[in-house]
Design a protein around this motif. Sequence first.
Motif, PDB file in Angstrom:
ATOM      1  N   ASP A  89       0.855  -1.181   0.000  1.00 40.35           N
ATOM      2  CA  ASP A  89       0.000   0.000   0.000  1.00 40.35           C
ATOM      3  C   ASP A  89       0.892   1.232   0.000  1.00 40.35           C
ATOM      4  O   ASP A  89       2.077   1.167   0.337  1.00 40.35           O
ATOM      5  N   ASN A  90       0.304   2.358  -0.400  1.00 37.70           N
ATOM      6  CA  ASN A  90       1.011   3.641  -0.364  1.00 37.70           C
ATOM      7  C   ASN A  90       0.563   4.421   0.856  1.00 37.70           C
ATOM      8  O   ASN A  90      -0.629   4.689   1.028  1.00 37.70           O
ATOM      9  N   VAL A  91       1.527   4.765   1.704  1.00 38.98           N
ATOM     10  CA  VAL A  91       1.254   5.532   2.920  1.00 38.98           C
ATOM     11  C   VAL A  91       1.786   6.945   2.731  1.00 38.98           C
ATOM     12  O   VAL A  91       2.932   7.136   2.310  1.00 38.98           O
ATOM     13  N   THR A  92       0.957   7.932   3.048  1.00 38.25           N
ATOM     14  CA  THR A  92       1.370   9.319   2.912  1.00 38.25           C
ATOM     15  C   THR A  92       2.162   9.764   4.134  1.00 38.25           C
ATOM     16  O   THR A  92       1.744   9.539   5.265  1.00 38.25           O
ATOM     17  N   VAL A  93       3.300  10.404   3.884  1.00 42.78           N
ATOM     18  CA  VAL A  93       4.138  10.976   4.939  1.00 42.78           C
ATOM     19  C   VAL A  93       4.163  12.484   4.752  1.00 42.78           C
ATOM     20  O   VAL A  93       4.417  12.979   3.653  1.00 42.78           O
ATOM     21  N   ALA A  94       3.891  13.202   5.832  1.00 41.42           N
ATOM     22  CA  ALA A  94       3.920  14.664   5.802  1.00 41.42           C
ATOM     23  C   ALA A  94       5.268  15.143   6.319  1.00 41.42           C
ATOM     24  O   ALA A  94       5.713  14.755   7.402  1.00 41.42           O
ATOM     25  N   PHE A  95       5.938  16.013   5.542  1.00 37.55           N
ATOM     26  CA  PHE A  95       7.214  16.615   5.924  1.00 37.55           C
ATOM     27  C   PHE A  95       7.022  18.111   6.130  1.00 37.55           C
ATOM     28  O   PHE A  95       6.356  18.773   5.327  1.00 37.55           O
ATOM     29  N   HIS A  96       7.613  18.627   7.209  1.00 40.62           N
ATOM     30  CA  HIS A  96       7.627  20.068   7.466  1.00 40.62           C
ATOM     31  C   HIS A  96       9.060  20.461   7.762  1.00 40.62           C
ATOM     32  O   HIS A  96       9.652  20.009   8.746  1.00 40.62           O
ATOM     33  N   LEU A  97       9.620  21.296   6.908  1.00 41.32           N
ATOM     34  CA  LEU A  97      11.013  21.722   7.045  1.00 41.32           C
ATOM     35  C   LEU A  97      11.047  23.221   7.319  1.00 41.32           C
ATOM     36  O   LEU A  97      10.564  24.021   6.515  1.00 41.32           O
ATOM     37  N   ASN A  98      11.621  23.587   8.485  1.00 47.22           N
ATOM     38  CA  ASN A  98      11.657  24.998   8.850  1.00 47.22           C
ATOM     39  C   ASN A  98      12.743  25.241   9.890  1.00 47.22           C
ATOM     40  O   ASN A  98      12.851  24.494  10.878  1.00 47.22           O
ATOM     41  N   ARG A 106       3.188  10.331   9.958  1.00 54.84           N
ATOM     42  CA  ARG A 106       2.613   9.278   9.147  1.00 54.84           C
ATOM     43  C   ARG A 106       1.769   8.384  10.043  1.00 54.84           C
ATOM     44  O   ARG A 106       1.877   8.444  11.270  1.00 54.84           O
ATOM     45  N   GLN A 107       0.968   7.530   9.414  1.00 55.54           N
ATOM     46  CA  GLN A 107       0.079   6.645  10.164  1.00 55.54           C
ATOM     47  C   GLN A 107       0.643   5.248  10.357  1.00 55.54           C
ATOM     48  O   GLN A 107       0.119   4.486  11.162  1.00 55.54           O
ATOM     49  N   GLU A 108       1.700   4.892   9.633  1.00 58.21           N
ATOM     50  CA  GLU A 108       2.284   3.557   9.728  1.00 58.21           C
ATOM     51  C   GLU A 108       3.791   3.670   9.884  1.00 58.21           C
ATOM     52  O   GLU A 108       4.411   4.595   9.356  1.00 58.21           O
ATOM     53  N   GLU A 109       4.367   2.721  10.614  1.00 61.53           N
ATOM     54  CA  GLU A 109       5.816   2.618  10.639  1.00 61.53           C
ATOM     55  C   GLU A 109       6.272   2.011   9.314  1.00 61.53           C
ATOM     56  O   GLU A 109       5.692   1.041   8.837  1.00 61.53           O
ATOM     57  N   LEU A 110       7.296   2.610   8.709  1.00 62.90           N
ATOM     58  CA  LEU A 110       7.730   2.212   7.380  1.00 62.90           C
ATOM     59  C   LEU A 110       9.143   1.670   7.407  1.00 62.90           C
ATOM     60  O   LEU A 110       9.988   2.123   8.188  1.00 62.90           O
ATOM     61  N   ALA A 111       9.394   0.717   6.509  1.00 65.36           N
ATOM     62  CA  ALA A 111      10.726   0.128   6.422  1.00 65.36           C
ATOM     63  C   ALA A 111      11.761   1.167   6.020  1.00 65.36           C
ATOM     64  O   ALA A 111      12.921   1.100   6.456  1.00 65.36           O
ATOM     65  N   VAL A 112      11.379   2.145   5.212  1.00 59.52           N
ATOM     66  CA  VAL A 112      12.309   3.188   4.781  1.00 59.52           C
ATOM     67  C   VAL A 112      12.835   3.967   5.977  1.00 59.52           C
ATOM     68  O   VAL A 112      14.042   4.249   6.079  1.00 59.52           O
ATOM     69  N   PHE A 113      11.959   4.315   6.897  1.00 55.49           N
ATOM     70  CA  PHE A 113      12.374   5.097   8.063  1.00 55.49           C
ATOM     71  C   PHE A 113      13.212   4.247   9.019  1.00 55.49           C
ATOM     72  O   PHE A 113      14.144   4.768   9.630  1.00 55.49           O
TER      73      PHE A 113
END
Length: 320
Positions: A89-98, A106-113
Amino acid sequence: MLSAFVLADGRLRQIQVETAADLAQPEVVWVDLVDPTDAERDFVQAVFRVELPEDEDLEDIEESARSYIDHAGVHLNSYFLHQDSDGADNVTVAFHLNRGRLLTMRQEELAVFRLFRLRARVQNGFVSTAEDILLSIYAISVEYDADVLEGIYTSLERVSQGVLKRSDEISDEKMGETLALIAQQEDVNGKVRLDLMDTRRALSFLLRSRVLNREQESDLREILRDLESLNNHTGFLFEKINFLMDAMMGLINLAQNKIIKIFSIASVVFLPPTMIASIYGMNFDVMPELQWQIGYPFAIALMVISGIAPYWFFKRKGWL
């Protein structure tokens, strides 16, 4: 779950967060939220004075809602591939850089992270800024997609060997399992392609935003080149999937034709005996064979011969 990370001795280290002061210290370069509770969301929003998107906002597909810049910094919503026992499935990850700090949600733990945290923890100098963290996550995401595509190709190769080399030995049950496997790989390949397209859109926006230094922009362009090559590879896999699907449907049609062929031959073989039996089953007064002592065995022999003759003819012609 709320996690905060600092850079110590060139490595990423997680710190304990108990108070707002722990989270607001300037050494914190990354704050990660996984399926956050309302209390955790409110806590982060109060500390950093930023509005985190709601769950339904993460699924917005409009580009203006997924990539934008405002007073709070750069905002990116990107798809990341998530695989488990139920599929992909595709899980959306929100990034905020400031201001040198990266917030992710995000709503799921991901292997990438998980892979990124491992590398940043053991490799000295792997990341040095929040921007490096953002680019590294995207780079590892592209690597992960490449591994998934390799797995798809390996699975399809096994299907090819089973279908093309042993097509006569495939049972109906095996055909069904093979079709299900091909459909599953097509679904994963489609989700990888969507992930790559969305990542390219996010990285292109990040490149246009001018928030990266020259070295980081060079790294970003390298990621885009890798991404483009993988995007072409998904097209190749789609073609292979379509070929295997057509091959399987052809084998299914052949199997069905064999069954129909058997019924057709059986009907032709039994047609002459049926006709003979019908003739001698007529209720006419004048039928010479009715008075024969050998009439009954004659009719039986005639039916047997009339049944064997078509079968022998078909066999001689090579139709069986």
